[in-house]
Scaffold this active site. Structure first.
Site, PDB file in Angstrom:
ATOM      1  N   GLU A 176       4.283   3.280  -1.467  1.00  0.00           N
ATOM      2  CA  GLU A 176       4.303   4.029  -0.203  1.00  0.00           C
ATOM      3  C   GLU A 176       4.470   3.108   1.008  1.00  0.00           C
ATOM      4  O   GLU A 176       3.495   2.569   1.522  1.00  0.00           O
ATOM      5  CB  GLU A 176       2.995   4.832  -0.037  1.00  0.00           C
ATOM      6  CG  GLU A 176       2.986   5.642   1.264  1.00  0.00           C
ATOM      7  CD  GLU A 176       1.706   6.444   1.476  1.00  0.00           C
ATOM      8  OE1 GLU A 176       0.756   6.309   0.672  1.00  0.00           O
ATOM      9  OE2 GLU A 176       1.646   7.199   2.461  1.00  0.00           O
ATOM     10  N   LYS A 204       6.957   6.906  -2.324  1.00  0.00           N
ATOM     11  CA  LYS A 204       6.356   7.861  -1.381  1.00  0.00           C
ATOM     12  C   LYS A 204       6.813   7.468   0.021  1.00  0.00           C
ATOM     13  O   LYS A 204       6.168   6.663   0.697  1.00  0.00           O
ATOM     14  CB  LYS A 204       4.827   7.813  -1.508  1.00  0.00           C
ATOM     15  CG  LYS A 204       4.105   8.746  -0.545  1.00  0.00           C
ATOM     16  CD  LYS A 204       2.678   9.027  -0.980  1.00  0.00           C
ATOM     17  CE  LYS A 204       1.914   9.784   0.091  1.00  0.00           C
ATOM     18  NZ  LYS A 204       0.637  10.324  -0.387  1.00  0.00           N
TER      19      LYS A 204
HETATM   20  P1  13P Z   1      -0.486  12.541   4.800  1.00  0.00           P
HETATM   21  O1  13P Z   1       0.346  13.558   4.058  1.00  0.00           O
HETATM   22  O2  13P Z   1      -1.604  13.130   5.570  1.00  0.00           O
HETATM   23  O3  13P Z   1       0.362  11.594   5.583  1.00  0.00           O
HETATM   24  O4  13P Z   1      -1.219  11.682   3.689  1.00  0.00           O
HETATM   25  C1  13P Z   1      -0.488  11.224   2.643  1.00  0.00           C
HETATM   26  C2  13P Z   1      -1.033   9.951   2.207  1.00  0.00           C
HETATM   27  O5  13P Z   1      -1.485   9.824   1.104  1.00  0.00           O
HETATM   28  C3  13P Z   1      -1.005   8.829   3.126  1.00  0.00           C
HETATM   29  O6  13P Z   1      -1.264   7.648   2.407  1.00  0.00           O
END
Ligand code: 13P
Length: 453
Positions: A289, A331
């Site tokens: 991510e 992600k």
């Molecule tokens: P949000 O969808 O609130 O951005 O959170 C996703 C997430 O896991 C951030 O690390």
């Protein structure tokens, strides 16, 4: 010592010689001399190997089978070639590896097996119509969320809130996986099941956040580097034992004046790649991510540029660290106008920019992209996902891994009141259903009012 008369004398010698040659060929340093006597003893007891055995072994070693394909490309002597054809058996290989305690083949088999397992978990996480719930808020973040509904962040309140999410009936129809926090993976439902068990009973795969948060990057004002690599291998082993099958690591890239720097992007990409390889080694699917934040006044074009730059760096690092792309998920953020940009892009513009950006840099080998919501409203996040899934020619599954966009309505409905648990669960079910529809490009605004009715 051995009953050599039982086999043609040359076969024993040749088999050992072949092993040597293959290992050298594969650049593996084994102490042949140490194991040779025991290997020979084993070889003596072996039945004549079939072609199928020889073939299977050679193919696994990425060596062409001499019986099927002639010697093209291989530099075995004629004597060795004959010996392979005559006597290199599956059982020999097994004995050799066990005795040498250098189990190249087993490692190879394990690697193949792990990749298959990682791939199948990754695919399940992005199964059609399903997506991930991110419920891995750190202690600080969950405190903020609970504070917004005037609920103190005690361990019991955090547990009770997460229980609402994880035990919502029918959630498994839309939710493939849930990302847990270290505290949460150790907690239980009121009726005594671990959260991991409760999720599994719903057909939901448990996952775990493993980074230790984004910290200010020394010498790079305004930029952050995510920490958590130290001791990660051991933590992953523990989480795997606790039932996690996938993990998450979040890097944060901020857009501002003269930032992000390439140095910050590369440092975060390197950490993401090191995390991802450790996960795959420990049999957890890494969710990678790299979040480009939507905070700021920047335009959607600037977000596109930075997202592309970031993902390029991430995929270079992943390749350098030999991450198996089929066994991971990305992600990413969507490509959006900055939150405070006066010119806000339309749903269609966001969908087109996001898919164009991803197509430039995300290899098709990655099974799925699970977008974060990043501060969009729950409805916006659903609409954007829906519009992307209406587009043609997508090489990956486009799914969600939302935190706020799935939980905002739940918090609002619950407000810490035990009498409102059913309402909160209904709100979660509804939001999950909307996003499930968006996975097929079949979400419509009517669905929002259907809930109110
Ligand atoms: P949000 O969808 O609130 O951005 O959170 C996703 C997430 O896991 C951030 O690390």
């Amino acid at each position: 010592m051995h009953d050599r008369a039982a086999r043609p004398a040359g076969a024993v010698k040749s088999a050992a010689a072949i092993a040597t040659e293959i290992m050298i060929l594969l650049n593996i340093d084994v102490r042949i001399a140490q194991v040779r006597p025991r290997v020979e003893a084993t070889v003596h007891r072996l039945p004549a190997p079939s072609h199928a055995h020889v073939h299977a072994f050679l193919v696994r070693c990425s060596v062409r089978c001499p019986q099927c394909i002639r010697w093209g490309g291989l530099h075995f002597s004629a004597e060795t070639a004959d010996a392979i054809a005559a006597g290199f058996s599956f059982a020999f290989r097994k004995a050799f590896c066990e005795e040498a305690r250098y189990d190249f083949i087993r490692n190879l088999e394990e690697r193949i097996m792990k990749t298959e397992t990682l791939e199948s978990v990754a695919k399940k996480l992005v199964a059609p119509g399903k997506g991930i719930l991110a419920a891995d808020e750190s202690s600080g973040t969950i405190e903020k969320r609970l504070k917004s509904i005037n609920v103190p962040s005690t361990e019991e309140n955090r547990r009770a809130y997460r229980e609402i999410l994880f035990t919502t009936a029918g959630a498994g129809e839309f939710i493939s996986g849930v990302i847990l926090f270290d505290e949460t993976i150790r907690q239980k439902t009121r009726d005594g099941r671990t959260f991991v068990e409760a999720l599994e009973q719903q057909g939901i795969i448990p996952g775990i956040k493993v980074d230790k948060g984004a910290k200010p990057m020394a010498n790079f004002p305004g930029e952050k580097i995510t920490e958590g690599l130290d001791g990660l291998r051991d933590r992953l082993t523990e989480y795997r034992k606790l039932g996690a099958r996938f993990a998450k690591w979040r890097a944060v890239i901020t857009i501002g004046e003269k930032i992000p720097t390439q140095t910050c992007i590369n440092a975060n990409a390197e950490a993401l790649a090191r995390y991802a390889t450790l996960c795959q080694e420990g049999e957890l699917v890494p969710i990678v991510e790299p979040e480009v934040l939507m905070d700021g006044t920047h335009t959607i074009e600037r977000c596109f540029e930075v997202t592309e730059q970031t993902l390029r760096s991430v995929f270079v690092a992943l390749a350098e660290h030999r991450v198996v792309l089929e066994g991971m998920l990305l992600k990413p953020n969507m490509v959006l106008s900055g939150k405070d940009c006066p010119q806000q892009a339309s749903v269609q513009e966001v969908a087109e920019a996001t898919v164009r950006c991803m197509k430039r840099v995300v290899p098709a080998a990655v099974p799925g992209l699970v977008f974060l919501s990043g501060g969009q409203t729950d409805q916006q996040a659903t609409e954007h996902l829906n519009a992307m899934n209406q587009m043609e020619g997508l090489p990956w599954q486009l799914s969600f891994s939302y935190g706020r966009a799935l939980q905002a309505p739940v918090l609002k409905a619950w407000k810490g009141d035990p009498a409102k648990v059913a309402d909160a669960q209904q709100a979660f079910h509804h939001r999950a259903l909307c996003n499930s529809k968006a996975r097929f490009g079949k979400y419509t605004e009517d669905l929002e009012s259907a809930k109110a009715a």
